[in-house]
Design a protein around this motif. Structure first.
Motif, PDB file in Angstrom:
ATOM      1  N   SER A 188       0.858  -1.178   0.000  1.00 21.58           N
ATOM      2  CA  SER A 188       0.000   0.000   0.000  1.00 21.58           C
ATOM      3  C   SER A 188       0.896   1.231   0.000  1.00 21.58           C
ATOM      4  O   SER A 188       1.859   1.302   0.763  1.00 21.58           O
ATOM      5  CB  SER A 188      -0.896   0.007   1.239  1.00 21.58           C
ATOM      6  OG  SER A 188      -1.655   1.191   1.292  1.00 21.58           O
ATOM      7  N   ALA A 189       0.580   2.185  -0.875  1.00 17.04           N
ATOM      8  CA  ALA A 189       1.377   3.405  -0.968  1.00 17.04           C
ATOM      9  C   ALA A 189       0.460   4.617  -0.854  1.00 17.04           C
ATOM     10  O   ALA A 189      -0.542   4.711  -1.559  1.00 17.04           O
ATOM     11  CB  ALA A 189       2.131   3.443  -2.283  1.00 17.04           C
ATOM     12  N   ILE A 190       0.817   5.515   0.032  1.00 13.39           N
ATOM     13  CA  ILE A 190       0.116   6.791   0.156  1.00 13.39           C
ATOM     14  C   ILE A 190       1.028   7.839  -0.461  1.00 13.39           C
ATOM     15  O   ILE A 190       2.151   8.061   0.001  1.00 13.39           O
ATOM     16  CB  ILE A 190      -0.195   7.114   1.623  1.00 13.39           C
ATOM     17  CG1 ILE A 190      -1.109   6.026   2.204  1.00 13.39           C
ATOM     18  CG2 ILE A 190      -0.818   8.495   1.742  1.00 13.39           C
ATOM     19  CD1 ILE A 190      -1.342   6.136   3.683  1.00 13.39           C
ATOM     20  N   VAL A 191       0.544   8.453  -1.555  1.00 12.58           N
ATOM     21  CA  VAL A 191       1.351   9.382  -2.332  1.00 12.58           C
ATOM     22  C   VAL A 191       0.823  10.801  -2.130  1.00 12.58           C
ATOM     23  O   VAL A 191      -0.395  11.025  -2.101  1.00 12.58           O
ATOM     24  CB  VAL A 191       1.310   9.002  -3.836  1.00 12.58           C
ATOM     25  CG1 VAL A 191       2.162   9.949  -4.661  1.00 12.58           C
ATOM     26  CG2 VAL A 191       1.771   7.555  -4.034  1.00 12.58           C
ATOM     27  N   THR A 192       1.734  11.755  -2.024  1.00 14.76           N
ATOM     28  CA  THR A 192       1.377  13.167  -1.886  1.00 14.76           C
ATOM     29  C   THR A 192       0.405  13.573  -2.991  1.00 14.76           C
ATOM     30  O   THR A 192       0.596  13.234  -4.157  1.00 14.76           O
ATOM     31  CB  THR A 192       2.644  14.038  -1.992  1.00 14.76           C
ATOM     32  OG1 THR A 192       3.573  13.611  -1.016  1.00 14.76           O
ATOM     33  CG2 THR A 192       2.325  15.499  -1.805  1.00 14.76           C
ATOM     34  N   ASP A 193      -0.641  14.294  -2.639  1.00 16.43           N
ATOM     35  CA  ASP A 193      -1.628  14.839  -3.570  1.00 16.43           C
ATOM     36  C   ASP A 193      -2.469  13.784  -4.289  1.00 16.43           C
ATOM     37  O   ASP A 193      -3.096  14.079  -5.305  1.00 16.43           O
ATOM     38  CB  ASP A 193      -0.971  15.757  -4.619  1.00 16.43           C
ATOM     39  CG  ASP A 193      -0.294  16.960  -3.987  1.00 16.43           C
ATOM     40  OD1 ASP A 193      -0.767  17.408  -2.916  1.00 16.43           O
ATOM     41  OD2 ASP A 193       0.689  17.443  -4.553  1.00 16.43           O
ATOM     42  N   VAL A 194      -2.471  12.564  -3.805  1.00 21.77           N
ATOM     43  CA  VAL A 194      -3.331  11.517  -4.369  1.00 21.77           C
ATOM     44  C   VAL A 194      -4.314  11.120  -3.276  1.00 21.77           C
ATOM     45  O   VAL A 194      -3.911  10.742  -2.174  1.00 21.77           O
ATOM     46  CB  VAL A 194      -2.512  10.301  -4.844  1.00 21.77           C
ATOM     47  CG1 VAL A 194      -3.424   9.201  -5.342  1.00 21.77           C
ATOM     48  CG2 VAL A 194      -1.521  10.714  -5.922  1.00 21.77           C
ATOM     49  N   ALA A 195      -5.611  11.206  -3.583  1.00 15.52           N
ATOM     50  CA  ALA A 195      -6.649  11.008  -2.573  1.00 15.52           C
ATOM     51  C   ALA A 195      -6.672   9.587  -2.019  1.00 15.52           C
ATOM     52  O   ALA A 195      -6.788   9.392  -0.816  1.00 15.52           O
ATOM     53  CB  ALA A 195      -8.016  11.371  -3.151  1.00 15.52           C
ATOM     54  N   GLU A 196      -6.600   8.612  -2.873  1.00 16.91           N
ATOM     55  CA  GLU A 196      -6.703   7.213  -2.448  1.00 16.91           C
ATOM     56  C   GLU A 196      -5.327   6.544  -2.442  1.00 16.91           C
ATOM     57  O   GLU A 196      -4.519   6.801  -3.322  1.00 16.91           O
ATOM     58  CB  GLU A 196      -7.626   6.436  -3.406  1.00 16.91           C
ATOM     59  CG  GLU A 196      -9.062   6.924  -3.412  1.00 16.91           C
ATOM     60  CD  GLU A 196      -9.772   6.642  -2.098  1.00 16.91           C
ATOM     61  OE1 GLU A 196      -9.561   5.557  -1.527  1.00 16.91           O
ATOM     62  OE2 GLU A 196     -10.532   7.521  -1.650  1.00 16.91           O
ATOM     63  N   PRO A 197      -5.085   5.659  -1.469  1.00 18.33           N
ATOM     64  CA  PRO A 197      -3.815   4.927  -1.502  1.00 18.33           C
ATOM     65  C   PRO A 197      -3.789   3.951  -2.679  1.00 18.33           C
ATOM     66  O   PRO A 197      -4.825   3.423  -3.091  1.00 18.33           O
ATOM     67  CB  PRO A 197      -3.786   4.182  -0.169  1.00 18.33           C
ATOM     68  CG  PRO A 197      -5.200   4.151   0.309  1.00 18.33           C
ATOM     69  CD  PRO A 197      -5.901   5.320  -0.309  1.00 18.33           C
ATOM     70  N   ALA A 198      -2.621   3.739  -3.211  1.00 22.05           N
ATOM     71  CA  ALA A 198      -2.436   2.723  -4.254  1.00 22.05           C
ATOM     72  C   ALA A 198      -2.151   1.407  -3.550  1.00 22.05           C
ATOM     73  O   ALA A 198      -1.347   1.356  -2.622  1.00 22.05           O
ATOM     74  CB  ALA A 198      -1.278   3.107  -5.163  1.00 22.05           C
ATOM     75  N   GLU A 199      -2.842   0.347  -3.973  1.00 19.05           N
ATOM     76  CA  GLU A 199      -2.677  -0.943  -3.316  1.00 19.05           C
ATOM     77  C   GLU A 199      -2.530  -2.044  -4.349  1.00 19.05           C
ATOM     78  O   GLU A 199      -3.087  -1.961  -5.445  1.00 19.05           O
ATOM     79  CB  GLU A 199      -3.872  -1.238  -2.413  1.00 19.05           C
ATOM     80  CG  GLU A 199      -4.002  -0.255  -1.269  1.00 19.05           C
ATOM     81  CD  GLU A 199      -5.193  -0.548  -0.364  1.00 19.05           C
ATOM     82  OE1 GLU A 199      -6.135  -1.223  -0.821  1.00 19.05           O
ATOM     83  OE2 GLU A 199      -5.157  -0.090   0.785  1.00 19.05           O
ATOM     84  N   ALA A 200      -1.787  -3.080  -3.959  1.00 19.91           N
ATOM     85  CA  ALA A 200      -1.623  -4.246  -4.830  1.00 19.91           C
ATOM     86  C   ALA A 200      -1.354  -5.468  -3.962  1.00 19.91           C
ATOM     87  O   ALA A 200      -0.696  -5.362  -2.923  1.00 19.91           O
ATOM     88  CB  ALA A 200      -0.486  -4.043  -5.814  1.00 19.91           C
ATOM     89  N   GLU A 201      -1.861  -6.594  -4.389  1.00 23.92           N
ATOM     90  CA  GLU A 201      -1.573  -7.842  -3.693  1.00 23.92           C
ATOM     91  C   GLU A 201      -0.129  -8.260  -3.926  1.00 23.92           C
ATOM     92  O   GLU A 201       0.528  -8.768  -3.040  1.00 23.92           O
ATOM     93  CB  GLU A 201      -2.518  -8.962  -4.160  1.00 23.92           C
ATOM     94  CG  GLU A 201      -3.934  -8.812  -3.645  1.00 23.92           C
ATOM     95  CD  GLU A 201      -4.010  -8.930  -2.128  1.00 23.92           C
ATOM     96  OE1 GLU A 201      -3.391  -9.855  -1.560  1.00 23.92           O
ATOM     97  OE2 GLU A 201      -4.682  -8.082  -1.513  1.00 23.92           O
TER      98      GLU A 201
END
Length: 173
Positions: free
Chosen positions: A148-161
């Protein structure tokens, strides 16, 4: 007499392997310091809270606490910080290196004038490197799970199995 010779052979084998392991461990420690100095001379900013070699007798573990690497000369001015990096090497196969980045890592970079940051958490983040005799990477594989990645200025975290990366510099594959 025969048993005494067998015992002496076993003791000599253990002593020889132990000496080999400690010589290789010393070279790994010296090589790490030299690699850091070389990268710093190239302009990289490298820091850590200390490192140590352990793992006798089955493997060599280079544990680096609070590592960080940045390249301010790169157009993206990227940086990486981790809590701990563990490098595994089998004493009988020094050309195969496994990196364990740990569960939590931070990345920073620039896109034009905008500064970006990503806080990345993974269940497992490992990479495998196959090196040639000069230390150049021939094969690279990375396996990152439950990320799971929380990126600056991106509302939703990016996630991958699972994320897998593969790179080959070999021409014989």
């Amino acid at each position: 007499m025969r048993y005494l010779l067998m015992i002496l052979a076993v003791v000599a084998g253990i002593a020889g392997y132990t000496a080999y392991w400690f010589v290789v461990a010393g070279r790994l420690e010296q090589g790490t310091a030299a690699w850091i100095a070389q990268r710093q001379a190239e302009g990289y900013q490298i820091a850590h809270a200390g490192y140590a070699v352990s793992g006798y007798p089955g493997r060599l573990l280079l544990t680096i606490d609070a590592p960080s690497v940045a390249n301010p000369k790169d157009p993206h001015n990227w940086a990486w910080t981790g809590k701990q990096l563990i490098i595994y090497v089998q004493p009988w196969d020094l050309g195969h290196v496994i990196l364990d980045l740990g569960a939590s890592n931070q990345f920073a970079w620039h896109e034009g004038e905008a500064a970006r940051k990503a806080d990345v958490v993974a269940k497992s983040a490992k990479a495998s490197l196959i090196l040639d005799r000069r230390g150049h990477v021939q094969l690279f594989d990375a396996d990152i799970t439950h990320v799971s990645a929380i990126v600056t200025d991106v509302a939703e975290p990016a996630e991958a199995e699972r994320i897998e990366l593969h790179q080959s510099h070999r021409t014989d594959i």
